[in-house]
Motif scaffolding. Structure first.
Motif, mmCIF file in Angstrom:
data_model
loop_
_atom_site.group_PDB
_atom_site.id
_atom_site.type_symbol
_atom_site.label_atom_id
_atom_site.label_comp_id
_atom_site.label_asym_id
_atom_site.label_seq_id
_atom_site.Cartn_x
_atom_site.Cartn_y
_atom_site.Cartn_z
ATOM 1 N N SER A 33 0.763 -1.183 0.225
ATOM 2 C CA SER A 33 -0.055 -0.097 0.093
ATOM 3 C C SER A 33 0.913 1.365 -0.047
ATOM 4 O O SER A 33 0.406 2.368 -0.562
ATOM 5 C CB SER A 33 -0.715 -0.116 1.244
ATOM 6 O OG SER A 33 -0.432 0.086 2.060
ATOM 7 N N LEU A 34 1.987 1.078 0.648
ATOM 8 C CA LEU A 34 3.029 2.295 0.690
ATOM 9 C C LEU A 34 3.538 2.522 -0.657
ATOM 10 O O LEU A 34 3.711 3.657 -1.167
ATOM 11 C CB LEU A 34 3.875 2.244 1.705
ATOM 12 C CG LEU A 34 3.295 2.212 3.193
ATOM 13 C CD1 LEU A 34 4.179 1.735 4.243
ATOM 14 C CD2 LEU A 34 2.671 3.502 3.660
ATOM 15 N N ILE A 35 4.081 1.571 -1.331
ATOM 16 C CA ILE A 35 4.584 1.584 -2.538
ATOM 17 C C ILE A 35 3.810 2.157 -3.416
ATOM 18 O O ILE A 35 3.960 2.978 -4.363
ATOM 19 C CB ILE A 35 5.261 0.236 -2.923
ATOM 20 C CG1 ILE A 35 6.523 -0.118 -2.029
ATOM 21 C CG2 ILE A 35 5.544 0.156 -4.343
ATOM 22 C CD1 ILE A 35 6.977 -1.661 -2.204
ATOM 23 N N ALA A 36 2.448 1.503 -3.611
ATOM 24 C CA ALA A 36 1.738 2.003 -4.685
ATOM 25 C C ALA A 36 1.184 3.524 -4.312
ATOM 26 O O ALA A 36 0.961 4.435 -5.277
ATOM 27 C CB ALA A 36 0.441 1.180 -4.457
ATOM 28 N N LYS A 37 1.194 3.943 -3.218
ATOM 29 C CA LYS A 37 0.870 5.426 -2.852
ATOM 30 C C LYS A 37 2.032 6.227 -3.497
ATOM 31 O O LYS A 37 1.976 7.206 -4.094
ATOM 32 C CB LYS A 37 0.591 5.630 -1.337
ATOM 33 C CG LYS A 37 -0.569 6.783 -1.232
ATOM 34 C CD LYS A 37 -1.474 6.645 -2.143
ATOM 35 C CE LYS A 37 -2.885 7.282 -1.435
ATOM 36 N NZ LYS A 37 -3.700 7.851 -2.627
ATOM 37 N N GLN A 38 3.328 5.731 -3.008
ATOM 38 C CA GLN A 38 4.342 6.542 -3.732
ATOM 39 C C GLN A 38 4.388 6.670 -5.031
ATOM 40 O O GLN A 38 4.602 7.711 -5.499
ATOM 41 C CB GLN A 38 5.849 5.837 -2.863
ATOM 42 C CG GLN A 38 7.009 6.448 -3.327
ATOM 43 C CD GLN A 38 7.178 7.603 -2.637
ATOM 44 O OE1 GLN A 38 6.685 8.050 -1.605
ATOM 45 N NE2 GLN A 38 8.262 8.478 -3.407
ATOM 46 N N ALA A 39 4.219 5.416 -5.633
ATOM 47 C CA ALA A 39 4.123 5.537 -7.057
ATOM 48 C C ALA A 39 2.937 6.443 -7.553
ATOM 49 O O ALA A 39 2.990 7.269 -8.637
ATOM 50 C CB ALA A 39 3.967 4.064 -7.639
ATOM 51 N N GLU A 57 -6.716 2.090 -6.808
ATOM 52 C CA GLU A 57 -7.359 0.901 -6.790
ATOM 53 C C GLU A 57 -6.435 -0.245 -5.927
ATOM 54 O O GLU A 57 -6.894 -1.059 -5.044
ATOM 55 C CB GLU A 57 -7.629 0.212 -8.132
ATOM 56 C CG GLU A 57 -8.933 1.089 -8.821
ATOM 57 C CD GLU A 57 -9.071 0.667 -10.198
ATOM 58 O OE1 GLU A 57 -8.672 -0.436 -10.473
ATOM 59 O OE2 GLU A 57 -9.625 1.337 -10.843
ATOM 60 N N LEU A 58 -5.415 -0.403 -6.283
ATOM 61 C CA LEU A 58 -4.264 -1.310 -5.609
ATOM 62 C C LEU A 58 -4.058 -0.772 -4.030
ATOM 63 O O LEU A 58 -4.021 -1.840 -3.264
ATOM 64 C CB LEU A 58 -3.076 -1.162 -6.668
ATOM 65 C CG LEU A 58 -2.075 -2.172 -5.868
ATOM 66 C CD1 LEU A 58 -2.502 -3.758 -6.110
ATOM 67 C CD2 LEU A 58 -0.692 -1.965 -6.774
ATOM 68 N N VAL A 59 -4.155 0.381 -3.861
ATOM 69 C CA VAL A 59 -3.890 0.732 -2.439
ATOM 70 C C VAL A 59 -5.152 0.458 -1.600
ATOM 71 O O VAL A 59 -5.024 -0.102 -0.457
ATOM 72 C CB VAL A 59 -3.515 2.278 -2.461
ATOM 73 C CG1 VAL A 59 -3.882 2.984 -0.961
ATOM 74 C CG2 VAL A 59 -2.482 2.753 -2.805
ATOM 75 N N ALA A 60 -6.265 0.582 -2.234
ATOM 76 C CA ALA A 60 -7.392 0.261 -1.517
ATOM 77 C C ALA A 60 -7.570 -1.053 -1.327
ATOM 78 O O ALA A 60 -8.065 -1.644 -0.167
ATOM 79 C CB ALA A 60 -8.696 0.670 -2.339
ATOM 80 N N ALA A 61 -7.182 -1.888 -2.165
ATOM 81 C CA ALA A 61 -7.258 -3.579 -1.852
ATOM 82 C C ALA A 61 -6.132 -3.894 -0.965
ATOM 83 O O ALA A 61 -6.465 -4.676 -0.069
ATOM 84 C CB ALA A 61 -6.948 -4.187 -3.471
ATOM 85 N N ALA A 62 -5.051 -3.513 -1.012
ATOM 86 C CA ALA A 62 -4.008 -3.462 -0.152
ATOM 87 C C ALA A 62 -4.389 -3.237 1.217
ATOM 88 O O ALA A 62 -4.180 -4.010 2.338
ATOM 89 C CB ALA A 62 -2.712 -2.830 -0.491
ATOM 90 N N ARG A 63 -5.001 -2.128 1.422
ATOM 91 C CA ARG A 63 -5.602 -1.688 2.781
ATOM 92 C C ARG A 63 -6.467 -2.661 3.459
ATOM 93 O O ARG A 63 -6.635 -2.898 4.686
ATOM 94 C CB ARG A 63 -5.763 -0.355 2.690
ATOM 95 C CG ARG A 63 -4.676 0.706 2.699
ATOM 96 C CD ARG A 63 -5.177 2.151 2.490
ATOM 97 N NE ARG A 63 -3.838 3.013 2.411
ATOM 98 C CZ ARG A 63 -3.922 4.287 2.071
ATOM 99 N NH1 ARG A 63 -5.318 4.825 2.008
ATOM 100 N NH2 ARG A 63 -2.770 5.040 2.127
ATOM 101 N N THR A 112 6.477 -6.277 -11.006
ATOM 102 C CA THR A 112 7.496 -6.921 -10.171
ATOM 103 C C THR A 112 7.060 -7.151 -9.027
ATOM 104 O O THR A 112 7.453 -8.238 -8.452
ATOM 105 C CB THR A 112 9.008 -6.091 -10.757
ATOM 106 O OG1 THR A 112 9.358 -6.278 -11.955
ATOM 107 C CG2 THR A 112 9.800 -7.072 -9.600
ATOM 108 N N THR A 113 6.629 -5.978 -8.350
ATOM 109 C CA THR A 113 6.304 -6.091 -6.994
ATOM 110 C C THR A 113 5.003 -7.057 -6.567
ATOM 111 O O THR A 113 5.222 -7.805 -5.619
ATOM 112 C CB THR A 113 5.577 -4.707 -6.469
ATOM 113 O OG1 THR A 113 7.026 -3.848 -6.546
ATOM 114 C CG2 THR A 113 5.124 -4.626 -5.015
#
Length: 158
Positions: A33-39, A57-63, A112-113
């Motif tokens: 979630s932190l990486i996706a927000k940084q990106a 969307e990825l951040v929301a799913a990760a959280r 990759t992540t």
């Protein structure tokens, strides 16, 4: 507190083994979630808007899954640790570089992540096969969602 105030439905060995993989999943999902927000904050390029929105969307799913994993750990009597130092020291997710990143570079880094995280989640599915099928079911659900995201991110590079 040295003892858990929550009585585990699992035996001590199963609780400890399952708790360890839940903790590892927790830190990886927090880091995702932190990486996706940084990106999200640093993406530039022609596909900026699409990538920017897809990262949210990825951040929301990760959280969402972070919370489910932490609550599963609590439910089996294991105290989840999502502190920043713990995440920084124990995450198995590849680091994301700082600064502005071209949209295609962000897409490649997210692919990759996600690939790394999927492999780690599949190992957790195997690890919980004998210790806790409820947790295994959660890991299967998370892995399915991550694999769907992985496919959608890869499709942008095709």
């Amino acid at each position: 507190m040295t003892t858990s105030p929550i009585k585990s439905p699992l035996g001590p060995a199963e609780r400890d083994a399952t708790g360890a993989v839940l903790q590892a999943a927790l830190v990886d999902l927090i880091d995702l979630s932190l990486i996706a927000k940084q990106a999200h904050w640093n993406v530039v390029g022609r596909q900026f808007r699409d990538v920017h929105l897809q990262l949210d969307e990825l951040v929301a799913a990760a959280r969402n899954y972070t919370d489910q994993v932490a609550e599963r750990a609590s439910a089996i009597g294991v105290s989840p640790d999502g502190r920043v130092a713990t995440v920084a020291e124990t995450s198995g997710v590849p680091a994301f570089p700082d600064g502005w990143k071209k949209d295609t570079d962000v897409i490649g880094a997210i692919v990759t992540t996600l690939d790394t995280l999927i492999q780690r989640m599949r190992a957790r599915i195997d690890a919980t096969d004998k210790t806790d099928l409820v947790t295994q079911d959660l890991f299967i659900e998370i892995t399915g969602k991550l694999e769907e995201a992985h496919w959608m991110w890869q499709a942008q590079l095709a």
